[in-house]
Design a protein around this motif. Structure first.
Motif, PDB file in Angstrom:
ATOM      1  N   LYS A  59     115.637 126.815 -21.975  1.00 14.69           N
ATOM      2  CA  LYS A  59     114.985 126.810 -23.284  1.00 14.69           C
ATOM      3  C   LYS A  59     114.312 125.457 -23.496  1.00 14.69           C
ATOM      4  O   LYS A  59     114.936 124.413 -23.354  1.00 14.69           O
ATOM      5  N   THR A  60     113.036 125.492 -23.811  1.00 13.51           N
ATOM      6  CA  THR A  60     112.217 124.280 -23.919  1.00 13.51           C
ATOM      7  C   THR A  60     111.638 124.179 -25.322  1.00 13.51           C
ATOM      8  O   THR A  60     110.981 125.111 -25.793  1.00 13.51           O
ATOM      9  N   THR A  61     111.868 123.031 -25.963  1.00 15.20           N
ATOM     10  CA  THR A  61     111.475 122.842 -27.355  1.00 15.20           C
ATOM     11  C   THR A  61     110.628 121.582 -27.484  1.00 15.20           C
ATOM     12  O   THR A  61     110.986 120.537 -26.935  1.00 15.20           O
ATOM     13  N   SER A  69     119.822 117.929 -34.453  1.00 16.01           N
ATOM     14  CA  SER A  69     120.184 119.077 -33.609  1.00 16.01           C
ATOM     15  C   SER A  69     121.233 118.732 -32.555  1.00 16.01           C
ATOM     16  O   SER A  69     121.747 119.631 -31.880  1.00 16.01           O
ATOM     17  N   LEU A  76     109.235 116.861 -24.795  1.00 13.25           N
ATOM     18  CA  LEU A  76     109.975 118.101 -25.014  1.00 13.25           C
ATOM     19  C   LEU A  76     111.438 117.836 -24.706  1.00 13.25           C
ATOM     20  O   LEU A  76     111.788 116.819 -24.098  1.00 13.25           O
ATOM     21  N   GLN A 115     115.283 119.880 -23.482  1.00  7.28           N
ATOM     22  CA  GLN A 115     115.958 121.054 -22.929  1.00  7.28           C
ATOM     23  C   GLN A 115     117.459 120.800 -22.913  1.00  7.28           C
ATOM     24  O   GLN A 115     117.893 119.645 -22.832  1.00  7.28           O
TER      25      GLN A 115
END
Length: 367
Positions: free
Chosen positions: A126-128, A139, A204, A206
């Protein structure tokens, strides 16, 4: 003779590789040139660069028109020269009288968005996008560390392990000769450092997964794919990149080393060996087509794959301008294939007048 141009931001970069290509060009009836994009004259469009003289075996200064086929080996930073060259390369990509061996990939965030809608998605972490220090720190949970990395490029540089430990925030990064650790005693101090780090580049994050071997060395599998003389994707080789004990990344530029894939895979039980090989082959068979359905054509890619202790497989990175050290170190018998593949594919493009789909080429400049 077909004119073949190698583009770089610095003529000192990849000199041995460029020389090996140039030495073989004549036997394929190719004239080989080397130049920096900013050395194209804006009015005459003539280039001041280098021509490889096959008779003398050296690069010689020359002025020439833009070669018919271009091999882009530019690695961009945030400096003004990189930005200038990026604009010039975009202009070249838009021209109909020039072909690129490959048109590159978008940044890691855009790549994630493309692949998350394909059957490759189970292999993706999952990449944000990083949108601010306060939101990122909010977070963070104990025992759930993240990896923070630049959205474009990196070659193992600028990658950070970030973990919340009580009220503190621990940050680690691998440099060439050592690992650097910082422990921030408050979220405010960590936020200040993060805001400064991310001010000039897109980042980003992860979830961190443990991709280390029994010796606590991070490792990954580098697989090199290229198109052959018929324009068909082919695996050139695979090898294992191993980092230093307790490290975060396994890149050779941060002190990593190589072992052969065969030596590594034999350490696993036969049932797991079979599973891993099947999964890797599935990725190799699926990934190029998944990318080229959405993006302009590619010539080569380096796929970096991590393996957890339980056998879970993750695609860590896809690079459209891969290095060759891992394959040359672990499979030196591949040398001739590696140094002739770009020339053979250039001949294929020329012979077939392959003016392939190039839409959205501007998005591919980051790699």
């Amino acid at each position: 003779m077909l004119s073949f141009g190698i583009m770089t931001l610095n003529k000192q970069n990849e000199q041995p590789y460029f020389m090996e290509l140039a030495k073989r060009a004549n036997e394929f009836h190719i004239n080989c040139y080397r130049f920096i994009p900013s050395d194209i004259h804006p009015i005459t469009e003539k280039i001041t660069g280098d021509f490889y003289n096959h008779s003398t075996g050296v690069w010689e200064s020359a002025e020439f028109t833009v070669p018919e086929i271009l091999y882009d080996r530019c690695f961009y930073g945030n400096d003004s020269h990189s930005k200038q060259c990026m604009s010039i390369v975009n202009w070249l990509k838009a021209r109909n009288d020039i072909q690129f061996l490959g048109y590159g990939l978008p940044n890691k965030l855009e790549l994630y968005e493309i692949l998350s809608c394909t059957n490759i998605s189970p292999y993706l972490l999952k990449t944000t996008p990083f949108t601010g220090a306060d939101r990122f720190i909010g977070s963070l949970l104990p025992d759930h560390p993240f990896i923070l990395k630049p959205a474009s490029g990196s070659q193992g540089q600028g990658i950070y392990y970030i973990e919340k430990t009580g009220k503190n925030i621990l940050v680690k990064t691998d440099k060439k000769n050592a690992q650097v650790t910082r422990n921030f005693e408050s979220a405010e101090k960590a936020a200040g450092w993060l805001n400064n780090l991310t001010a000039k580049r897109q980042y980003l994050f992860q979830p961190y997964v443990n991709l280390s071997n029994k010796e606590e060395q991070p490792f990954d599998i580098r697989i090199l794919l290229q198109k052959d003389r018929n324009g068909t994707w082919k695996e050139l080789g695979r090898g294992i990149r191993t980092g230093r004990n307790g490290g975060i990344v396994s890149n050779l530029s941060t002190g990593g080393s190589n072992i052969s894939f065969e030596d590594w895979i034999t350490e696993y039980p036969s049932s797991l060996r079979s599973f891993l090989c099947d999964e890797l082959n599935d990725i190799i068979d699926t990934l190029p087509a998944a990318l080229e359905r959405k993006l302009p054509p590619l010539f080569e890619m380096g796929i970096d794959i991590g393996v957890e202790n339980n056998g879970s497989i993750w695609i860590l990175d896809i690079n459209s301008k891969p290095g060759r050290k891992t394959i040359l170190n672990s499979q030196p018998e591949k040398k001739e294939e590696l140094f002739t593949a770009p020339l053979l594919y250039a001949k294929f493009l020329s012979a077939n007048n392959e003016m392939e789909r190039r839409t959205n080429h501007a998005k591919t400049i980051s790699n």
